[in-house]
Design a protein around this motif. Structure first.
Motif, PDB file in Angstrom:
ATOM      1  N   ILE A   1      41.418  38.563   7.747  1.00  0.00           N
ATOM      2  CA  ILE A   1      42.610  39.106   8.402  1.00  0.00           C
ATOM      3  C   ILE A   1      42.741  40.589   8.121  1.00  0.00           C
ATOM      4  N   GLU A   2      42.541  40.979   6.868  1.00  0.00           N
ATOM      5  CA  GLU A   2      42.678  42.393   6.508  1.00  0.00           C
ATOM      6  C   GLU A   2      41.605  43.242   7.182  1.00  0.00           C
ATOM      7  N   LEU A   3      40.416  42.693   7.314  1.00  0.00           N
ATOM      8  CA  LEU A   3      39.332  43.443   7.927  1.00  0.00           C
ATOM      9  C   LEU A   3      39.599  43.729   9.407  1.00  0.00           C
ATOM     10  N   ARG A   4      40.273  42.813  10.103  1.00  0.00           N
ATOM     11  CA  ARG A   4      40.509  43.028  11.525  1.00  0.00           C
ATOM     12  C   ARG A   4      41.892  43.596  11.832  1.00  0.00           C
ATOM     13  N   LEU A   5      42.695  43.818  10.800  1.00  0.00           N
ATOM     14  CA  LEU A   5      44.064  44.271  11.010  1.00  0.00           C
ATOM     15  C   LEU A   5      44.134  45.592  11.761  1.00  0.00           C
ATOM     16  N   GLY A   6      43.403  46.594  11.291  1.00  0.00           N
ATOM     17  CA  GLY A   6      43.456  47.904  11.934  1.00  0.00           C
ATOM     18  C   GLY A   6      43.059  47.846  13.398  1.00  0.00           C
ATOM     19  N   ARG A   7      42.015  47.082  13.687  1.00  0.00           N
ATOM     20  CA  ARG A   7      41.563  46.949  15.074  1.00  0.00           C
ATOM     21  C   ARG A   7      42.629  46.283  15.926  1.00  0.00           C
ATOM     22  N   ARG A   8      43.310  45.270  15.380  1.00  0.00           N
ATOM     23  CA  ARG A   8      44.351  44.573  16.133  1.00  0.00           C
ATOM     24  C   ARG A   8      45.530  45.502  16.434  1.00  0.00           C
ATOM     25  N   VAL A   9      45.929  46.304  15.473  1.00  0.00           N
ATOM     26  CA  VAL A   9      47.028  47.245  15.703  1.00  0.00           C
ATOM     27  C   VAL A   9      46.664  48.202  16.829  1.00  0.00           C
TER      28      VAL A   9
ATOM     29  N   ALA B   1      47.242  48.140  24.539  1.00  0.00           N
ATOM     30  CA  ALA B   1      47.646  47.183  25.572  1.00  0.00           C
ATOM     31  C   ALA B   1      49.088  47.403  26.001  1.00  0.00           C
ATOM     32  N   ARG B   2      49.933  47.860  25.086  1.00  0.00           N
ATOM     33  CA  ARG B   2      51.337  48.127  25.413  1.00  0.00           C
ATOM     34  C   ARG B   2      51.522  49.488  26.074  1.00  0.00           C
ATOM     35  N   GLY B   3      50.446  50.262  26.131  1.00  0.00           N
ATOM     36  CA  GLY B   3      50.539  51.593  26.720  1.00  0.00           C
ATOM     37  C   GLY B   3      51.181  52.611  25.799  1.00  0.00           C
ATOM     38  N   TYR B   4      51.137  52.346  24.472  1.00  0.00           N
ATOM     39  CA  TYR B   4      51.743  53.249  23.496  1.00  0.00           C
ATOM     40  C   TYR B   4      50.687  54.224  22.968  1.00  0.00           C
ATOM     41  N   THR B   5      51.066  55.456  22.810  1.00  0.00           N
ATOM     42  CA  THR B   5      50.257  56.406  22.057  1.00  0.00           C
ATOM     43  C   THR B   5      50.609  56.262  20.580  1.00  0.00           C
ATOM     44  N   GLN B   6      49.792  56.830  19.715  1.00  0.00           N
ATOM     45  CA  GLN B   6      50.136  56.814  18.295  1.00  0.00           C
ATOM     46  C   GLN B   6      51.424  57.590  18.049  1.00  0.00           C
TER      47      GLN B   6
ATOM     48  N   TYR C   1      49.689  58.281   9.066  1.00  0.00           N
ATOM     49  CA  TYR C   1      49.748  57.001   8.358  1.00  0.00           C
ATOM     50  C   TYR C   1      49.279  55.868   9.264  1.00  0.00           C
ATOM     51  N   LEU C   2      49.749  55.870  10.526  1.00  0.00           N
ATOM     52  CA  LEU C   2      49.333  54.843  11.478  1.00  0.00           C
ATOM     53  C   LEU C   2      47.840  54.941  11.776  1.00  0.00           C
ATOM     54  N   SER C   3      47.314  56.164  11.837  1.00  0.00           N
ATOM     55  CA  SER C   3      45.889  56.351  12.080  1.00  0.00           C
ATOM     56  C   SER C   3      45.064  55.737  10.955  1.00  0.00           C
ATOM     57  N   LYS C   4      45.516  55.900   9.715  1.00  0.00           N
ATOM     58  CA  LYS C   4      44.799  55.313   8.577  1.00  0.00           C
ATOM     59  C   LYS C   4      44.824  53.788   8.645  1.00  0.00           C
ATOM     60  N   ILE C   5      45.953  53.217   9.111  1.00  0.00           N
ATOM     61  CA  ILE C   5      46.019  51.760   9.269  1.00  0.00           C
ATOM     62  C   ILE C   5      45.023  51.308  10.325  1.00  0.00           C
ATOM     63  N   GLU C   6      45.010  51.981  11.478  1.00  0.00           N
ATOM     64  CA  GLU C   6      44.134  51.575  12.579  1.00  0.00           C
ATOM     65  C   GLU C   6      42.666  51.753  12.228  1.00  0.00           C
ATOM     66  N   ASN C   7      42.359  52.676  11.347  1.00  0.00           N
ATOM     67  CA  ASN C   7      40.971  52.904  10.957  1.00  0.00           C
ATOM     68  C   ASN C   7      40.602  52.170   9.675  1.00  0.00           C
ATOM     69  N   SER C   8      41.481  51.219   9.266  1.00  0.00           N
ATOM     70  CA  SER C   8      41.235  50.374   8.089  1.00  0.00           C
ATOM     71  C   SER C   8      41.030  51.182   6.817  1.00  0.00           C
ATOM     72  N   LYS C   9      41.685  52.350   6.745  1.00  0.00           N
ATOM     73  CA  LYS C   9      41.630  53.146   5.524  1.00  0.00           C
ATOM     74  C   LYS C   9      42.660  52.668   4.510  1.00  0.00           C
ATOM     75  N   ILE C  10      43.723  52.011   4.986  1.00  0.00           N
ATOM     76  CA  ILE C  10      44.735  51.457   4.102  1.00  0.00           C
ATOM     77  C   ILE C  10      45.167  50.095   4.633  1.00  0.00           C
TER      78      ILE C  10
ATOM     79  N   LEU D   1      55.953  46.865  18.730  1.00  0.00           N
ATOM     80  CA  LEU D   1      55.017  46.450  19.772  1.00  0.00           C
ATOM     81  C   LEU D   1      55.467  45.166  20.476  1.00  0.00           C
ATOM     82  N   HIS D   2      56.686  44.724  20.181  1.00  0.00           N
ATOM     83  CA  HIS D   2      57.284  43.542  20.828  1.00  0.00           C
ATOM     84  C   HIS D   2      56.404  42.306  20.654  1.00  0.00           C
ATOM     85  N   THR D   3      55.985  42.087  19.402  1.00  0.00           N
ATOM     86  CA  THR D   3      55.159  40.929  19.090  1.00  0.00           C
ATOM     87  C   THR D   3      55.554  40.410  17.717  1.00  0.00           C
TER      88      THR D   3
END
Length: 221
Positions: A16-24, A30-35, A48-57, A71-73
């Motif tokens: 789960i942790e390994l795929r978390l950043g990719r899922r975010v 998919a929601r059409g949101y920019t960072q 901070y969000l970039s580090k999450i998406e790149n699995s740095k944290i 993200l309404h999920t």
């Protein structure tokens, strides 16, 4: 919420942790949101969000809940739980089917095990949580919704910032706590390993007009 960042992640990350950043990243796109928009919606910085998406944290649960809400999920979809059931009205999770969502080493000491990981699109998120023995004094968490906590093992010091002042309570096994999650809060073990059943609830949007109530309720064993 403080944006504590840890970049030296241990190699023993869960699936789960390994795929978390990719899922975010996938759900944001998919929601059409920019960072930038997600940063505005959550109150976190773009970096901070970039580090999450790149699995740095690996962020704590409170942070993941804020991102899921923006993200309404819910957490099941955000974490990409493969066994999640989208439509069943009844969800049974056997003891061997539990999933460690975030390990303590990455989540600032907290260890969370999901108890309803097979159900998606739910308003309650139940966990078993193991508290850290130490954490930075300035580290606190807040997110929308309400939270219920029942201490099952050990003794926990729970701290809140209310009207600019810190207030603390000591909870022992059998004690419970119900509070508004938008109050900055944190907990730590003060006697060996301490565990609690935690249920996080996000009311529907129309509940914003609900009558006011005391922000904290504590029940002794």
């Amino acid at each position: 919420m403080a944006e504590a960042i840890t970049t030296d992640l241990p190699p023993e990350l869960s699936d789960i942790e390994l795929r978390l950043g990719r899922r975010v990243s996938e759900l944001r796109t998919a929601r059409g949101y920019t960072q930038d928009r997600l940063a505005s919606e959550t109150g976190f910085t773009k970096g901070y969000l970039s580090k999450i998406e790149n699995s740095k944290i690996i962020p704590p649960i409170g942070t993941l809940i804020k991102i899921a809400q923006a993200l309404h999920t819910d957490l099941a979809e955000l974490l990409g739980t493969e066994t999640a059931e989208r439509s069943d009205a009844i969800c049974i999770v056997r003891s061997w089917e539990r999933e460690s969502v975030v390990h303590g080493e990455e989540a600032f000491g907290y260890d969370y095990v999901a108890l309803a990981n097979k159900r998606r699109h739910k308003r309650m998120e139940p966990f078993i949580m193991v508290f850290p023995n130490e954490m930075a004094h300035e580290m606190r968490f807040d997110h929308e919704g309400e939270e219920f906590l029942f201490v099952t093992d050990g003794k926990v010091e729970f701290s809140f910032m209310i009207d600019g002042r810190e207030q603390q309570w000591i909870l022992s096994a059998g004690d419970s706590l119900y509070f508004d999650s938008n109050i900055p809060h944190r907990g730590r073990s003060i006697k060996g390993e301490s565990k609690a059943l935690v249920v996080i609830f996000r009311p529907p949007d129309q509940a914003d007009d609900a009558p006011k109530r005391p922000p904290l309720t504590i029940f002794g064993s």
